[in-house]
Design a protein around this motif. Sequence first.
Motif, PDB file in Angstrom:
ATOM      1  N   TYR A 175      18.935  -0.741  -5.406  1.00 53.74           N
ATOM      2  CA  TYR A 175      19.950   0.276  -5.658  1.00 53.74           C
ATOM      3  C   TYR A 175      20.277   0.437  -7.138  1.00 53.74           C
ATOM      4  O   TYR A 175      20.733   1.514  -7.554  1.00 53.74           O
ATOM      5  CB  TYR A 175      21.206  -0.002  -4.831  1.00 53.74           C
ATOM      6  CG  TYR A 175      21.094   0.588  -3.450  1.00 53.74           C
ATOM      7  CD1 TYR A 175      21.522   1.879  -3.181  1.00 53.74           C
ATOM      8  CD2 TYR A 175      20.507  -0.143  -2.402  1.00 53.74           C
ATOM      9  CE1 TYR A 175      21.393   2.432  -1.915  1.00 53.74           C
ATOM     10  CE2 TYR A 175      20.375   0.407  -1.138  1.00 53.74           C
ATOM     11  CZ  TYR A 175      20.814   1.695  -0.906  1.00 53.74           C
ATOM     12  OH  TYR A 175      20.679   2.249   0.357  1.00 53.74           O
ATOM     13  N   LYS A 178      17.878   2.978  -8.047  1.00 53.84           N
ATOM     14  CA  LYS A 178      18.242   4.258  -7.438  1.00 53.84           C
ATOM     15  C   LYS A 178      19.385   4.920  -8.196  1.00 53.84           C
ATOM     16  O   LYS A 178      19.357   6.144  -8.453  1.00 53.84           O
ATOM     17  CB  LYS A 178      18.638   4.041  -5.974  1.00 53.84           C
ATOM     18  CG  LYS A 178      19.022   5.331  -5.260  1.00 53.84           C
ATOM     19  CD  LYS A 178      19.267   5.107  -3.780  1.00 53.84           C
ATOM     20  CE  LYS A 178      19.639   6.427  -3.092  1.00 53.84           C
ATOM     21  NZ  LYS A 178      19.805   6.271  -1.631  1.00 53.84           N
ATOM     22  N   PHE A 179      20.410   4.144  -8.574  1.00 51.54           N
ATOM     23  CA  PHE A 179      21.561   4.712  -9.276  1.00 51.54           C
ATOM     24  C   PHE A 179      21.154   5.251 -10.652  1.00 51.54           C
ATOM     25  O   PHE A 179      21.643   6.294 -11.087  1.00 51.54           O
ATOM     26  CB  PHE A 179      22.662   3.663  -9.438  1.00 51.54           C
ATOM     27  CG  PHE A 179      23.402   3.357  -8.154  1.00 51.54           C
ATOM     28  CD1 PHE A 179      23.011   3.905  -6.936  1.00 51.54           C
ATOM     29  CD2 PHE A 179      24.496   2.500  -8.158  1.00 51.54           C
ATOM     30  CE1 PHE A 179      23.686   3.620  -5.758  1.00 51.54           C
ATOM     31  CE2 PHE A 179      25.187   2.215  -6.991  1.00 51.54           C
ATOM     32  CZ  PHE A 179      24.786   2.774  -5.789  1.00 51.54           C
ATOM     33  N   ILE A 182      19.258   8.544 -10.023  1.00 53.87           N
ATOM     34  CA  ILE A 182      20.188   9.631  -9.697  1.00 53.87           C
ATOM     35  C   ILE A 182      20.852  10.158 -10.964  1.00 53.87           C
ATOM     36  O   ILE A 182      20.974  11.380 -11.173  1.00 53.87           O
ATOM     37  CB  ILE A 182      21.252   9.141  -8.689  1.00 53.87           C
ATOM     38  CG1 ILE A 182      20.627   8.871  -7.323  1.00 53.87           C
ATOM     39  CG2 ILE A 182      22.382  10.161  -8.559  1.00 53.87           C
ATOM     40  CD1 ILE A 182      21.575   8.212  -6.337  1.00 53.87           C
ATOM     41  N   PHE A 193      30.164   9.141  -7.176  1.00 57.50           N
ATOM     42  CA  PHE A 193      29.381   8.020  -6.648  1.00 57.50           C
ATOM     43  C   PHE A 193      30.054   7.371  -5.445  1.00 57.50           C
ATOM     44  O   PHE A 193      29.651   6.288  -5.012  1.00 57.50           O
ATOM     45  CB  PHE A 193      29.148   6.970  -7.745  1.00 57.50           C
ATOM     46  CG  PHE A 193      27.777   7.063  -8.367  1.00 57.50           C
ATOM     47  CD1 PHE A 193      26.735   6.271  -7.910  1.00 57.50           C
ATOM     48  CD2 PHE A 193      27.535   7.970  -9.384  1.00 57.50           C
ATOM     49  CE1 PHE A 193      25.471   6.369  -8.463  1.00 57.50           C
ATOM     50  CE2 PHE A 193      26.275   8.068  -9.959  1.00 57.50           C
ATOM     51  CZ  PHE A 193      25.229   7.272  -9.499  1.00 57.50           C
ATOM     52  N   HIS A 195      29.911   8.246  -2.293  1.00 51.94           N
ATOM     53  CA  HIS A 195      28.976   8.126  -1.172  1.00 51.94           C
ATOM     54  C   HIS A 195      27.916   7.052  -1.440  1.00 51.94           C
ATOM     55  O   HIS A 195      27.520   6.312  -0.528  1.00 51.94           O
ATOM     56  CB  HIS A 195      28.312   9.478  -0.906  1.00 51.94           C
ATOM     57  CG  HIS A 195      29.296  10.575  -0.648  1.00 51.94           C
ATOM     58  ND1 HIS A 195      30.023  10.648   0.516  1.00 51.94           N
ATOM     59  CD2 HIS A 195      29.692  11.627  -1.410  1.00 51.94           C
ATOM     60  CE1 HIS A 195      30.828  11.707   0.467  1.00 51.94           C
ATOM     61  NE2 HIS A 195      30.648  12.316  -0.685  1.00 51.94           N
ATOM     62  N   GLU A 196      27.465   6.959  -2.692  1.00 51.45           N
ATOM     63  CA  GLU A 196      26.452   5.950  -3.031  1.00 51.45           C
ATOM     64  C   GLU A 196      27.012   4.537  -2.893  1.00 51.45           C
ATOM     65  O   GLU A 196      26.300   3.616  -2.486  1.00 51.45           O
ATOM     66  CB  GLU A 196      25.931   6.180  -4.454  1.00 51.45           C
ATOM     67  CG  GLU A 196      24.923   7.306  -4.580  1.00 51.45           C
ATOM     68  CD  GLU A 196      25.535   8.687  -4.363  1.00 51.45           C
ATOM     69  OE1 GLU A 196      26.762   8.833  -4.560  1.00 51.45           O
ATOM     70  OE2 GLU A 196      24.792   9.611  -3.998  1.00 51.45           O
ATOM     71  N   GLU A 199      26.934   3.681   0.654  1.00 51.43           N
ATOM     72  CA  GLU A 199      25.568   3.432   1.109  1.00 51.43           C
ATOM     73  C   GLU A 199      25.076   2.049   0.688  1.00 51.43           C
ATOM     74  O   GLU A 199      24.498   1.319   1.496  1.00 51.43           O
ATOM     75  CB  GLU A 199      24.620   4.500   0.562  1.00 51.43           C
ATOM     76  CG  GLU A 199      23.196   4.342   1.080  1.00 51.43           C
ATOM     77  CD  GLU A 199      22.245   5.397   0.545  1.00 51.43           C
ATOM     78  OE1 GLU A 199      21.054   5.067   0.359  1.00 51.43           O
ATOM     79  OE2 GLU A 199      22.679   6.531   0.319  1.00 51.43           O
ATOM     80  N   ILE A 200      25.305   1.668  -0.564  1.00 55.55           N
ATOM     81  CA  ILE A 200      24.806   0.364  -1.027  1.00 55.55           C
ATOM     82  C   ILE A 200      25.498  -0.771  -0.270  1.00 55.55           C
ATOM     83  O   ILE A 200      24.844  -1.757   0.106  1.00 55.55           O
ATOM     84  CB  ILE A 200      24.970   0.186  -2.552  1.00 55.55           C
ATOM     85  CG1 ILE A 200      24.339  -1.157  -2.985  1.00 55.55           C
ATOM     86  CG2 ILE A 200      26.410   0.247  -3.005  1.00 55.55           C
ATOM     87  CD1 ILE A 200      24.365  -1.402  -4.485  1.00 55.55           C
ATOM     88  N   ARG A 220      19.588   3.849   6.527  1.00 56.30           N
ATOM     89  CA  ARG A 220      20.072   5.088   5.921  1.00 56.30           C
ATOM     90  C   ARG A 220      20.837   5.937   6.942  1.00 56.30           C
ATOM     91  O   ARG A 220      21.861   6.523   6.624  1.00 56.30           O
ATOM     92  CB  ARG A 220      18.900   5.880   5.345  1.00 56.30           C
ATOM     93  CG  ARG A 220      19.315   7.030   4.418  1.00 56.30           C
ATOM     94  CD  ARG A 220      18.111   7.720   3.803  1.00 56.30           C
ATOM     95  NE  ARG A 220      17.290   6.787   3.048  1.00 56.30           N
ATOM     96  CZ  ARG A 220      16.081   6.370   3.428  1.00 56.30           C
ATOM     97  NH1 ARG A 220      15.549   6.804   4.550  1.00 56.30           N
ATOM     98  NH2 ARG A 220      15.397   5.522   2.696  1.00 56.30           N
ATOM     99  N   ASP A 224      24.659   6.906   6.506  1.00 57.71           N
ATOM    100  CA  ASP A 224      25.036   8.326   6.419  1.00 57.71           C
ATOM    101  C   ASP A 224      26.092   8.703   7.445  1.00 57.71           C
ATOM    102  O   ASP A 224      26.984   9.514   7.174  1.00 57.71           O
ATOM    103  CB  ASP A 224      23.802   9.220   6.620  1.00 57.71           C
ATOM    104  CG  ASP A 224      22.863   9.198   5.425  1.00 57.71           C
ATOM    105  OD1 ASP A 224      23.283   8.727   4.353  1.00 57.71           O
ATOM    106  OD2 ASP A 224      21.709   9.642   5.578  1.00 57.71           O
TER     107      ASP A 224
END
Length: 517
Positions: A175, A178-179, A182, A193, A195-196, A199-200, A220, A224
């Motif tokens: 992640y 990923k961050f 993004i 961030f 939502h991220e 998710e993490i 995922r 979600d």
Amino acid sequence: MIPTQSKMNSTVLAKPHELNDFIHSVNTISYWKLSLTLIFIILIWDQIAYLEKKGSIVGPRFKWYPIIGPFLESLDPKFEEYKAKWYSGELSCVSIFHKFVIISSQRDLSRKIFQASKFVKPCVVDVAVKILRPQNWVFLDGKEHIEYRKSLNGLFTKNALSQYLPPLEDVVDKYMEKFVKISKENNYEPQVFFHEMREILCAISLRSFCGNYITEDQTRKIADDYYLVTAALELVNFPIIIPYTKTWYGKRTADMAMKIFESCAQMAKDHIAAGGKPICVMDAWCELMANGDSSMHREFSNKEISEAIFTMLFASQDASSSLACWLFQIVADRPDVLAKVREEQMAVRNGDPTKRVTLDMIDEMKYTNMVIKETLRYRPPVLMVPYVVKEKFQVTETYAAPKGSMLIPTLYPALHDPEVYDDPDEFIPERWEEGSKASEAKKNWLVFGCGPHVCLGRTYVMMTFAALLGKFALYTDFEHKVTPLSEKIKVFATIFPKDDLLLTFKKRDPLTGEVKE
């Protein structure tokens, strides 16, 4: 003049018709009167019942909105309104539909409620039984709850926690990349961030709970959709499941996740039976059962394991997401704090940033742990914990909570007590130095509750966030865009910054501190 026979017959025939009209009119008036009378009685009864339950504690003098109470306001809860309620008195109340809710804002009363298992039990909300399943262990009471909890304790020992760290760090590494990606795709302009972060933390929890048995696609999907469960289990919600409502979507998501967890549980049993080593909670659980460990009072089915894992996700997801949002915002806004965290992270790794994290290493992260603990105090993710009163409970000398009412101990006031925490509305990690006034005030530390239902994963939380913050501090340069809403609190089960956390991430060389784009 004598009437003719035809006129007499006409009169006789007219009388039944007129009588029927009269009876119909009387019945119509009676039904209206009866309906209005019943409504009047119900409204009066609702007010009398409220006043009787309220007694001497703080609360509205009357229910200004009959029956429903402040239901509409509760659909959009505001932190400021909660706070005003807490500081209105040590006990206050509100009545919504059939629920009479008593709120405790005083530390010792909240502790008394947490520890009164004879009189109260956790209740979440009405629909929770249908979403989490009625046979779920969180709804057990007395001896059954004690035995089940004893079985789960073995999953969070120091030895067990050390087994979850390597896969947890793998998720963090993934992640971080990923961050940064993004942020790069957005030209490193700050963006939401919220939502991220959810998710993490969901990915970390699922890897810790289910190991590699759960796929990335399944992770995922759950991450979600999990907000649907959160929405369905809000403190005030419609108590029955109707298609296409919040509760309906929440149950669908819960059913989907539990089906996945059941499959994972079987894979964990097969793995342990084949001589595999445990790397996740399910593995540890299956190994304890296979070895006949004394902590396991019986065998557990895949379905039971699935339901328990889901409650662990339920207990961790929103709270840990909240902590992550505030932690990154707070640290990013305080460069001096971030610099000290980075310095300590290099020190515990003996100057080698590639060194994989261990529990012993986390124990050495004194300052990093103080930052996490102060974040939990400053912005406690869980504000209130609902309990249902099993039998009349004498909360104070002058007030007894009636059976069936909801009794809610709050955490925020105890964690912002100025007699214990100097400048309680300031973020001061150093207040947690060993031997300090704050560190000695054990009774005020209610972040994880206390008593028989104290949070099982409290050590796991500290371990997870020390590993998470440590890696991100070393390998990324994260910046937060401050807005007028950054310090305002949004309530969504737990609490989050009202602007949904505007961040950007860049790669950082942990040895030189050089930031790369």
